[in-house]
Design a protein around this motif. Structure first.
Motif, short mmCIF file in Angstrom:
data_model
loop_
_atom_site.label_atom_id
_atom_site.label_comp_id
_atom_site.label_asym_id
_atom_site.label_seq_id
_atom_site.Cartn_x
_atom_site.Cartn_y
_atom_site.Cartn_z
N ASN A 21 0.85 -1.19 0.00
CA ASN A 21 0.00 0.00 0.00
C ASN A 21 0.88 1.24 0.00
O ASN A 21 1.93 1.25 0.65
N THR A 22 0.45 2.26 -0.73
CA THR A 22 1.23 3.49 -0.85
C THR A 22 0.38 4.68 -0.45
O THR A 22 -0.78 4.77 -0.81
N LEU A 23 0.99 5.59 0.31
CA LEU A 23 0.34 6.79 0.78
C LEU A 23 1.30 7.96 0.59
O LEU A 23 2.47 7.85 0.95
N ALA A 24 0.83 9.04 0.01
CA ALA A 24 1.63 10.27 -0.10
C ALA A 24 0.92 11.36 0.68
O ALA A 24 -0.30 11.50 0.60
N ASP A 25 1.69 12.09 1.47
CA ASP A 25 1.10 13.15 2.29
C ASP A 25 2.16 14.20 2.58
O ASP A 25 3.35 13.97 2.39
N ASP A 26 1.71 15.35 3.04
CA ASP A 26 2.61 16.44 3.41
C ASP A 26 2.91 16.37 4.91
O ASP A 26 2.00 16.15 5.72
N PHE A 27 4.17 16.56 5.25
CA PHE A 27 4.61 16.61 6.63
C PHE A 27 5.49 17.84 6.80
O PHE A 27 6.08 18.31 5.84
N ALA A 28 5.61 18.31 8.03
CA ALA A 28 6.41 19.51 8.29
C ALA A 28 7.88 19.29 7.93
O ALA A 28 8.55 20.19 7.43
N ASN A 29 8.37 18.06 8.16
CA ASN A 29 9.77 17.74 7.87
C ASN A 29 9.95 16.22 7.88
O ASN A 29 9.00 15.49 8.16
N ASP A 30 11.17 15.76 7.59
CA ASP A 30 11.39 14.32 7.53
C ASP A 30 11.26 13.65 8.89
O ASP A 30 10.83 12.51 8.99
N SER A 31 11.55 14.36 9.97
CA SER A 31 11.40 13.79 11.30
C SER A 31 9.93 13.46 11.60
O SER A 31 9.62 12.40 12.15
N GLU A 32 9.04 14.36 11.23
CA GLU A 32 7.61 14.11 11.42
C GLU A 32 7.15 12.92 10.57
O GLU A 32 6.38 12.07 11.02
N ALA A 33 7.66 12.82 9.34
CA ALA A 33 7.30 11.71 8.45
C ALA A 33 7.82 10.38 9.00
O ALA A 33 7.12 9.37 8.96
N VAL A 34 9.05 10.37 9.54
CA VAL A 34 9.60 9.15 10.14
C VAL A 34 8.75 8.72 11.34
O VAL A 34 8.45 7.54 11.52
N GLY A 35 8.33 9.68 12.16
CA GLY A 35 7.49 9.37 13.31
C GLY A 35 6.14 8.80 12.91
O GLY A 35 5.64 7.85 13.52
N TYR A 36 5.55 9.36 11.86
CA TYR A 36 4.27 8.86 11.36
C TYR A 36 4.44 7.42 10.85
O TYR A 36 3.61 6.55 11.13
N ALA A 37 5.52 7.18 10.10
CA ALA A 37 5.78 5.83 9.59
C ALA A 37 5.99 4.85 10.75
O ALA A 37 5.55 3.70 10.69
N ARG A 38 6.65 5.30 11.82
CA ARG A 38 6.85 4.45 13.00
C ARG A 38 5.51 4.06 13.61
O ARG A 38 5.28 2.91 13.95
N ARG A 39 4.61 5.02 13.72
CA ARG A 39 3.29 4.72 14.28
C ARG A 39 2.55 3.72 13.39
O ARG A 39 1.85 2.83 13.90
N MET A 40 2.69 3.85 12.08
CA MET A 40 2.07 2.88 11.17
C MET A 40 2.65 1.48 11.41
O MET A 40 1.92 0.49 11.43
N ALA A 41 3.97 1.40 11.58
CA ALA A 41 4.63 0.12 11.83
C ALA A 41 4.12 -0.50 13.13
O ALA A 41 3.82 -1.70 13.19
N GLU A 42 4.00 0.32 14.18
CA GLU A 42 3.49 -0.19 15.45
C GLU A 42 2.05 -0.66 15.34
O GLU A 42 1.67 -1.67 15.94
N GLU A 43 1.23 0.04 14.55
CA GLU A 43 -0.15 -0.40 14.33
C GLU A 43 -0.19 -1.72 13.59
O GLU A 43 -1.01 -2.59 13.90
N MET A 44 0.70 -1.89 12.61
CA MET A 44 0.76 -3.17 11.88
C MET A 44 1.14 -4.30 12.83
O MET A 44 0.57 -5.39 12.77
N LEU A 45 2.09 -4.05 13.72
CA LEU A 45 2.50 -5.07 14.69
C LEU A 45 1.35 -5.40 15.64
O LEU A 45 1.11 -6.57 15.95
N GLY A 46 0.63 -4.38 16.09
CA GLY A 46 -0.52 -4.61 16.97
C GLY A 46 -1.60 -5.43 16.29
O GLY A 46 -2.17 -6.35 16.89
#
Length: 109
Positions: A21-46
């Motif tokens: 699955n692919t998602l494109a979105d705007d984030f304030a910076n790469d740190s915010e995007a990495v954090g969002y991706a981390r939350r997605m990973a944790e949701e997948m694990l859950g």
């Protein structure tokens, strides 16, 4: 705000197919995007834990730019890194680490 592309790939043991699955979105910076991706990973694990799924190969990859109409490749310069999921949790591998450990097949001659 800069655009980033997040690609989730999940495959469970015993399955011949992977779901991408692919998602494109705007984030304030790469740190915010990495954090969002981390939350997605944790949701997948859950979700995997709730459904008693055993991941064979699953990750959440992050790319710089809106690549929604392309097939992102971790060898591309836009690749930032990925969260790799396994039974121990999610671990981040940045682009340099990934490329150092990637095995590239020589082109047939």
């Amino acid at each position: 705000m800069p655009a980033f592309t997040i690609v989730t790939t999940s495959a469970t043991q015993g399955s011949e197919a992977a779901e991408v699955n692919t998602l494109a979105d705007d984030f304030a910076n790469d740190s915010e995007a990495v954090g969002y991706a981390r939350r997605m990973a944790e949701e997948m694990l859950g979700l995997a834990e709730q459904l008693s799924l055993d991941f064979d190969y699953s990750n959440v990859a992050l790319y710089d730019g809106d690549l929604i109409d392309e097939e992102p490749d971790p060898m591309d310069p836009s690749f930032i890194g990925m969260w790799v999921l396994d039974e121990a949790g999610a671990a981040f591998i940045n682009a340099d680490e990934f490329r150092e450990n990637a095995t590239v097949e020589p082109a047939p001659q």
